[in-house]
Design a protein around this motif. Structure first.
Motif, PDB file in Angstrom:
ATOM      1  N   VAL A  57       0.838  -1.200   0.000  1.00 41.05           N
ATOM      2  CA  VAL A  57       0.000   0.000   0.000  1.00 41.05           C
ATOM      3  C   VAL A  57       0.874   1.252   0.000  1.00 41.05           C
ATOM      4  CG1 VAL A  57      -1.761   1.296   1.244  1.00 41.05           C
ATOM      5  CG2 VAL A  57      -1.842  -1.207   1.189  1.00 41.05           C
ATOM      6  N   PRO A  58       0.740   2.093  -1.001  1.00 35.11           N
ATOM      7  CA  PRO A  58       1.605   3.276  -1.077  1.00 35.11           C
ATOM      8  C   PRO A  58       1.171   4.368  -0.115  1.00 35.11           C
ATOM      9  CG  PRO A  58       0.100   3.247  -2.929  1.00 35.11           C
ATOM     10  CD  PRO A  58      -0.123   1.970  -2.180  1.00 35.11           C
ATOM     11  N   TYR A  59       2.109   5.255   0.148  1.00 37.87           N
ATOM     12  CA  TYR A  59       1.834   6.444   0.954  1.00 37.87           C
ATOM     13  C   TYR A  59       1.591   7.625   0.021  1.00 37.87           C
ATOM     14  CZ  TYR A  59       2.970  10.806   3.285  1.00 37.87           C
ATOM     15  OH  TYR A  59       2.943  12.102   3.727  1.00 37.87           O
ATOM     16  N   TYR A  60       0.609   8.451   0.367  1.00 36.16           N
ATOM     17  CA  TYR A  60       0.356   9.703  -0.343  1.00 36.16           C
ATOM     18  C   TYR A  60       0.216  10.838   0.667  1.00 36.16           C
ATOM     19  CZ  TYR A  60      -0.801   6.913  -4.489  1.00 36.16           C
ATOM     20  OH  TYR A  60      -0.757   6.051  -5.550  1.00 36.16           O
ATOM     21  N   ALA A  61       0.805  11.957   0.360  1.00 40.84           N
ATOM     22  CA  ALA A  61       0.547  13.141   1.162  1.00 40.84           C
ATOM     23  C   ALA A  61      -0.924  13.528   1.016  1.00 40.84           C
ATOM     24  CB  ALA A  61       1.435  14.287   0.697  1.00 40.84           C
TER      25      ALA A  61
END
Length: 121
Positions: A57-61
């Motif tokens: 699962v990617p991180y997004y601001a």
């Protein structure tokens, strides 16, 4: 050593889209987390999005959630950032980076040279 080269920056109108690419060379066989950072004039460099080599699962601001999508092709050693619904505040120099599992500038091991993104009418 790892070398990172970004491609795809440029000028785009508000509401438009742009795709950034980052090609890695060197010790690419090592597992690593990659990400995109950006820096606007007079502001600190911030983490935009990061993704692990396992494509977890990617991180997004918060400021880019719903508009940006990060992906990677491990076979091609390439990282991508698809940017949509661009706003003037998305302008800045975008950097590709390898990070030590935390999407923050203090945890970056390698930086690319950066590519300019300008959102303006």
């Amino acid at each position: 050593q790892l070398q990172l080269v970004e491609y795809g920056g440029g000028l785009v109108q508000p509401g438009g889209s742009l795709r950034l690419s980052c090609a890695a060379s060197g010790h690419t066989s090592d597992g690593y987390t990659s990400g995109w950072f950006r820096q606007a004039p007079g502001k600190e460099r911030e983490g935009v999005s990061c993704i692990s080599r396992a494509n977890s699962v990617p991180y997004y601001a918060d400021s880019v959630k719903g508009g940006f999508t990060i992906s990677r092709n491990n076979a091609k050693n390439t990282l991508y950032l698809q940017m949509g619904s661009l706003r003037p505040e998305d302008s800045g120099v975008y950097y590709c980076a390898v990070v030590a599992n935390v999407c923050h500038r203090d945890y970056v091991d390698y930086w690319g040279q950066g590519t300019q993104v300008t959102v303006s009418s």
